[in-house]
Design a protein around this motif. Structure first.
Motif, PDB file in Angstrom:
ATOM      1  N   ASN A  30       0.749  -1.210   0.027  1.00  0.00           N
ATOM      2  CA  ASN A  30      -0.068  -0.284   0.109  1.00  0.00           C
ATOM      3  C   ASN A  30       1.091   1.266   0.029  1.00  0.00           C
ATOM      4  N   ASN A  34      -0.515  10.821   0.711  1.00  0.00           N
ATOM      5  CA  ASN A  34      -0.455  11.892   1.529  1.00  0.00           C
ATOM      6  C   ASN A  34       0.902  12.478   1.526  1.00  0.00           C
ATOM      7  N   ALA A 191      -6.081   7.073   8.258  1.00  0.00           N
ATOM      8  CA  ALA A 191      -7.209   6.423   7.725  1.00  0.00           C
ATOM      9  C   ALA A 191      -6.856   5.754   6.456  1.00  0.00           C
ATOM     10  N   GLY A 192      -7.606   4.710   5.919  1.00  0.00           N
ATOM     11  CA  GLY A 192      -7.413   4.153   4.866  1.00  0.00           C
ATOM     12  C   GLY A 192      -7.229   4.929   3.582  1.00  0.00           C
ATOM     13  N   GLY A 193      -7.998   5.938   3.346  1.00  0.00           N
ATOM     14  CA  GLY A 193      -7.872   6.750   2.151  1.00  0.00           C
ATOM     15  C   GLY A 193      -6.310   7.640   2.154  1.00  0.00           C
ATOM     16  N   ASN A 194      -5.441   7.382   3.065  1.00  0.00           N
ATOM     17  CA  ASN A 194      -4.212   8.072   2.637  1.00  0.00           C
ATOM     18  C   ASN A 194      -3.438   7.287   1.921  1.00  0.00           C
ATOM     19  N   TRP A 196      -3.098   4.171  -1.185  1.00  0.00           N
ATOM     20  CA  TRP A 196      -3.474   3.270  -2.416  1.00  0.00           C
ATOM     21  C   TRP A 196      -2.594   2.106  -2.560  1.00  0.00           C
ATOM     22  N   VAL A 198      -6.509   1.128  -1.225  1.00  0.00           N
ATOM     23  CA  VAL A 198      -7.168   1.670   0.164  1.00  0.00           C
ATOM     24  C   VAL A 198      -7.268   0.276   0.937  1.00  0.00           C
TER      25      VAL A 198
END
Length: 285
Positions: A30, A34, A191-194, A196, A198
């Motif tokens: 992952n 960010n 959080a997962g959105g940071n 890719w 996710v």
């Protein structure tokens, strides 16, 4: 070779597609997309041109770029052959300057040999694959390798185990091992959105600073052996778990000397109590 845009999932996916590659779930890959979080995390590593760093899992090199840009000497451990090939090309100029080296393969199998041959770095960094995070942290401590500072981004659940206190459900031999070797501080929750792709779990970046009062016991090897034994069966009492290690008489004597009731369980004992028990046992065997 031009680097992809490390902040864009679309750009990263396109880059991988162009190079005939894909993210491999089995390696827990992952990318942290960010930029502010990447900078904040590397700031905590506290590095300059005199620092040496180990990085586990560089991927496409977003953190590698940040570390090398601050002048540190970096050794990266990468299991994915495709990423290893690209990272070598990205940072070829640093390799030529003697500032970058890549060790290809499973870090759990390669780090010890590399350390024996070249010595350990003074800093450790990794957006650690969730499936090996606890193992690599525990392995280095068990082998007597401690870094001046280590910054790891790991599954939040693993981070909670690292800082858990006695009596809590997350407290384990891993908690004791980490807190014995390092002072641990949370840096930031992610959080997962940071990331890719996710991930399905939340992450936490943690700063580990080498404890100056280490090891605080007479026999570190015995302490680690005792620790594994005490937590091997969580439902058993301290006395019952210690019996295979020391036998009934010496177990009772060690417990009495350390001021610990044999009826308690390991998860109720603080680090200080466990260190006292280790020293009491060491004087008897």
């Amino acid at each position: 070779m031009e680097h992809p845009d490390y902040n864009s999932p679309l750009a990263l996916k396109a880059f991988l597609d162009e190079n005939g590659m894909a993210m491999q779930k089995k390696f827990g890959q992952n990318f942290l997309v960010n930029a502010d979080a990447r900078k904040k995390i590397i700031d905590c590593l506290d590095i300059d041109e005199n620092s040496s760093v180990w990085e586990v899992g560089p991927g496409l090199g977003s953190m590698t770029d940040e570390i090398l840009g601050r002048g540190a000497k970096l050794t990266a451990f990468e299991i994915d052959h495709g990423f290893a090939r690209l990272v070598r090309q990205f940072f070829e100029i640093y390799s030529e300057k003697g500032k970058f080296e890549l060790v290809e393969g499973d870090v759990l199998k390669t780090w010890k040999k590399y350390s024996d041959e070249h010595g350990a770095a003074d800093r450790f960094f990794g957006n650690l694959p969730y499936n090996v995070a606890a193992t690599i942290i525990a392995d280095t401590i068990n082998e007597g390798v401690r870094f001046e500072k280590a910054v790891v981004t790991i599954q939040k659940e693993v981070a909670q185990r690292m800082t858990a206190k006695e009596g809590s459900e997350n407290y384990s031999s891993f908690s004791v091992l980490c807190q014995w070797a390092y002072n641990i501080k949370n840096i930031v929750d992610l959080a997962g959105g940071n990331f890719w792709p996710v991930p399905n779990v939340a992450s936490r970046a943690v700063l580990m600073t080498k404890r100056e009062d280490f090891p605080r016991c007479q026999n570190p090897k015995l302490f680690m052996k005792m620790l594994r034994q005490l937590f091997s069966s969580r439902r058993k009492t301290v006395r019952n778990n210690m019996l295979p290690l020391a036998g009934g008489e010496k177990t009772d004597q060690a417990l009495e000397k350390a001021g610990i009731k044999g009826s308690v369980r390991a998860e109720d004992l603080s680090l200080d109590s466990l260190l006292k028990l280790s020293d009491a046992l060491n004087e008897l065997i």
